[in-house]
Design a protein around this motif. Structure first.
Motif, mmCIF file in Angstrom:
data_model
loop_
_atom_site.group_PDB
_atom_site.id
_atom_site.type_symbol
_atom_site.label_atom_id
_atom_site.label_comp_id
_atom_site.label_asym_id
_atom_site.label_seq_id
_atom_site.Cartn_x
_atom_site.Cartn_y
_atom_site.Cartn_z
ATOM 1 N N PHE A 163 -40.036 -30.210 3.001
ATOM 2 C CA PHE A 163 -40.662 -28.941 2.636
ATOM 3 C C PHE A 163 -42.181 -29.065 2.560
ATOM 4 O O PHE A 163 -42.911 -28.227 3.101
ATOM 5 C CB PHE A 163 -40.123 -28.456 1.290
ATOM 6 N N SER A 164 -42.676 -30.104 1.893
ATOM 7 C CA SER A 164 -44.124 -30.242 1.717
ATOM 8 C C SER A 164 -44.814 -30.570 3.035
ATOM 9 O O SER A 164 -45.920 -30.094 3.300
ATOM 10 C CB SER A 164 -44.442 -31.317 0.674
ATOM 11 N N SER A 165 -44.186 -31.371 3.892
ATOM 12 C CA SER A 165 -44.785 -31.717 5.186
ATOM 13 C C SER A 165 -44.849 -30.505 6.102
ATOM 14 O O SER A 165 -45.734 -30.413 6.956
ATOM 15 C CB SER A 165 -43.993 -32.842 5.863
ATOM 16 N N ALA A 166 -43.899 -29.589 5.933
ATOM 17 C CA ALA A 166 -43.921 -28.346 6.699
ATOM 18 C C ALA A 166 -44.927 -27.358 6.120
ATOM 19 O O ALA A 166 -45.176 -26.306 6.710
ATOM 20 C CB ALA A 166 -42.528 -27.718 6.729
ATOM 21 N N GLY A 167 -45.510 -27.692 4.967
ATOM 22 C CA GLY A 167 -46.498 -26.826 4.342
ATOM 23 C C GLY A 167 -45.912 -25.828 3.369
ATOM 24 O O GLY A 167 -46.634 -25.005 2.798
ATOM 25 N N HIS A 168 -44.597 -25.895 3.133
ATOM 26 C CA HIS A 168 -43.944 -24.956 2.230
ATOM 27 C C HIS A 168 -43.840 -25.586 0.844
ATOM 28 O O HIS A 168 -42.760 -25.957 0.359
ATOM 29 C CB HIS A 168 -42.570 -24.561 2.784
ATOM 30 N N THR A 169 -44.999 -25.699 0.223
ATOM 31 C CA THR A 169 -45.105 -26.437 -1.025
ATOM 32 C C THR A 169 -44.484 -25.706 -2.209
ATOM 33 O O THR A 169 -44.165 -26.331 -3.217
ATOM 34 C CB THR A 169 -46.579 -26.752 -1.326
ATOM 35 N N LYS A 170 -44.338 -24.387 -2.117
ATOM 36 C CA LYS A 170 -43.679 -23.665 -3.214
ATOM 37 C C LYS A 170 -42.229 -24.105 -3.335
ATOM 38 O O LYS A 170 -41.697 -24.230 -4.442
ATOM 39 C CB LYS A 170 -43.760 -22.155 -2.988
#
Length: 477
Positions: free
Chosen positions: A388-395
Motif C-alpha cells: 500500500f505505501s509503495s503504491a502511494g496509498h498511505t492512508k
C-alpha cells in the motif's frame, strides 16, 4: 548507480522474472538487516553485562524514539513512492526534483523533531511507568539518541531514495560500515576500555549517533556528487512548496500512522511494566529475536516495495499484484522456519543475553503465546502495508497499522492481562482468569493482534483498491 544503470534496472523490474529480480534486489537488504540485527544483539549482550536495568534501557527508550522517528519515516515513504513511480514512468527529471524536495524537507523537519523530543522525554518516561531502577538509564540513552536525530533522518532519506531507484547495494554497504563502527565502539564506550571514557548506557547511545553521522555524511556526498544516479543540486534542494505539499499530502498519513503506532508501543510498554522488570526484560530479549526473525522478511518486503513502486508508475498493475503475492509466500516460509528454530533452542538462546532463571521462565510464555503469530505478521501484514505505501496509498497502510496496534494489540493485551472477566448478555466470560492474571495474558493478546490484523490486511489487499498510481500524467523526459 548512474542514469544508464537505473534505466537498465528499471527494465528488469518491469519485465524480468519476478522471483529472480526480487531476490537480486533483496539480498543486499537482507545482509544489511542481518548485520543490523547482529549489532542489536551485540548491544543487548554488552548492556546485559551491566545488569537487568541497563539491558532494559534501549527497549524502554525506543518506543519514544520511534514515535518521533516515525514522522520522518512517513515522509521518506512518500518520497520513495514518488521517486519510484517517476522512474517507473521514465520521468527522471521529476524523480530528481522529488528527491531534492524530500532531502531538504528532512533536514528542516529533523531539527525540530530533535528539540521537541528532548523536551518531552521526562514526561514520556513517567507516563510509561518506568521503574525507578530503569529510569536514569533510559533517560541517558534516549537523550543522546535524540540529539542525533538529524543524522538518522537524512540517512533514512538517502536509503529510501536509493531503493526507489533500484539501487539496494549502496545504502547497504554504508550501513554495514556504520554497524561495524557501532559494534566496535560499543564495548569501548560502555566500559571505558583503553583511552575511552566509561559512559555505560550512554556510551551505547553515543556509539549509535557517531555511526549514524558517518552514514549520513557519506550518503549526502554521494547524492550531491551525482555518483548515486539521482543527483541533488542547489536547484533541486531549494525549498519547493509545491513538492513539499505533495510529500505532506502523501506522507502525512504514513507519518501519523507510524507515529501512532510507535506511541502505541509506549502504551504497550506501560502495560508490560505492570508485571515488573523481569517481564519487560523477557520482552526486550524477545524483540531482539523477532528482529532477527524478520530481518530476512523485511529485506524481501523492501525489495518488493521497489518493484511495486516502479510497476505502479508504469501502470503494470497485475504484475505488481503478482509480485506482492510471491513476497507473501516467501516471507511466511522464512518466518515459520525461524520460529521453529527458536522454539527448539529457546532456553540456551535466552541465556546468551541474560542468565536469569526468572527471565528464562517468562520466555516460555513469550514463545507459546506471541512468537507463533510472527509468520502471519511478516508473511501477510508487513507485505500488504508495504504494498500500500509503495503504491502511494498511505492512508490504507496507516489505517491497517493503527488497527493492528490500537484496535487489536493494546486492548487485547490489557484485557487478557488485567481484566479478570466481563459480562456479556448476562453471561460471565473469563478473560485474564484464563491465564491466572499473569503476563501470559499480555503476550496472548499480542499474538492475537497479529492473527487478526493479517486477516484484515489480506482481505483489503485482495480487493485491489491500491492498484492505481499517484503521480500526475506527464510526458516522459
Amino acid at each position: 548507480m548512474e542514469r544508464g544503470k537505473i534505466q537498465a534496472m528499471r527494465q528488469e523490474i518491469l519485465n524480468g522474472p519476478i522471483e529472480k529480480t526480487l531476490l537480486k534486489l533483496a539480498y543486499p537488504l537482507i545482509v544489511s538487516n542481518l548485520v543490523q540485527v547482529l549489532y542489536n544483539i551485540t548491544d543487548t549482550f554488552w548492556l546485559g553485562k551491566l545488569g537487568r536495568e541497563a539491558l532494559a534501557a534501549p527497549g524502554t527508550s525506543w518506543p519514544i524514539i520511534g514515535t518521533l522517528m516515525a514522522l520522518g519515516m512517513g515522509f521518506a515513504t512518500a518520497g520513495f513512492a514518488f521517486v519510484g513511480q517517476y522512474i517507473g514512468a521514465g520521468n527522471y527529471e521529476r524523480a530528481n526534483r522529488s528527491a531534492g524536495a524530500l532531502y531538504s524537507l528532512m533536514l528542516f523537519f529533523s531539527t525540530a523533531t530533535a528539540l521537541i523530543s528532548l523536551a518531552i522525554l521526562p514526561y514520556a518516561l513517567h507516563f510509561m511507568k518506568v521503574t525507578p531502577n530503569v529510569y536514569p538509564y533510559a533517560k541517558a540513552y534516549a537523550t543522546v539518541v535524540f540529539a542525533g536525530v538529524p543524522f538518522s533522518f537524512t540517512f533514512m532519506a538517502f536509503s529510501a531514495l536509493m531503493r526507489a531507484s533500484g539501487d539496494t547495494k549502496t545504502p547497504v554497504k554504508i550501513s554495514m560500515l556504520t554497524v561495524a563502527m557501532n559494534i566496535l565502539l560499543d564495548p569501548l564506550l560502555i566500559f571505558g576500555i583503553g583511552p575511552f571514557p566509561e559512559w555505560g548506557v550512554a556510551g551505547a547511545a553515543i556509539a549509535t549517533v557517531l555511526s549514524n553521522a558517518t552514514g549520513a555524511l557519506i550518503g549526502a556526498r554521494l547524492l550531491t556528487s551525482g555518483r548515486a544516479g539521482l543527483h541533488l543540486t542547489r536547484e533541486t534542494l531549494r525549498p519547493d512548496m509545491e513538492f513539499y505539499s505533495r510529500i505532506f499530502r502523501v506522507g502525512l498519513p504514513s507519518a501519523v500512522g507510524q507515529s501512532a503506532n510507535s506511541f502505541g508501543f509506549v502504551v504497550l510498554t506501560r502495560i508490560i511494566y505492570g508485571y515488573g522488570d523481569v517481564t519487560y526484560a523477557a520482552y526486550t530479549i524477545t524483540t531482539r529475536l523477532v528482529n532477527f526473525i524478520t530481518s530476512i522478511a523485511r529485506g524481501v518486503s523492501m525489495a518488493m516495495g521497489t518493484m511495486i513502486a516502479q510497476n505502479i508508475g508504469a501502470e503494470r498493475y497485475e504484475r505488481a499484484k503478482r509480485i506482492a503475492e510471491r513476497a507473501m509466500v516467501i516471507n511466511f516460509l522464512i518466518a515459520s522456519s525461524a520460529i521453529l528454530i527458536i522454539g527448539l533452542f529457546r532456553v540456551p538462546v535466552f541465556k546468551v543475553f541474560l542468565d536469569d532463571p526468572k527471565v528464562i521462565a517468562q520466555s516460555e510464555y513469550v514463545l507459546k503465546y506471541f512468537l507463533i503469530s510472527v509468520p502471519f505478521f511478516n508473511g501477510i501484514f508487513v507485505v500488504v502495508t508495504r504494498t500500500f505505501s509503495s503504491a502511494g496509498h498511505t492512508k490504507k497502510s496507516m489505517v491497517l497499522s493503527m488497527l493492528r496496534l490500537w484496535g487489536f494489540r493494546i486492548p487485547l493485551s490489557y484485557v487478557f492481562g488485567y481484566v479478570a472477566a466481563v459480562t456479556v448478555f448476562g453471561l460471565r466470560v473469563p478473560l485474564a482468569e484464563l491465564f491466572g492474571m499473569s503476563p501470559k495474558g499480555v503476550f496472548f493478546g499480542m499474538g492475537m493482534s497479529n492473527f487478526l490484523a493479517a486477516i484484515v490486511a489480506f482481505i483489503w489487499f485482495s480487493r485491489g483498491t491500491w492498484m492505481r498510481r499517484i503521480i500526475e500524467e506527464e510526458s516522459k523526459e
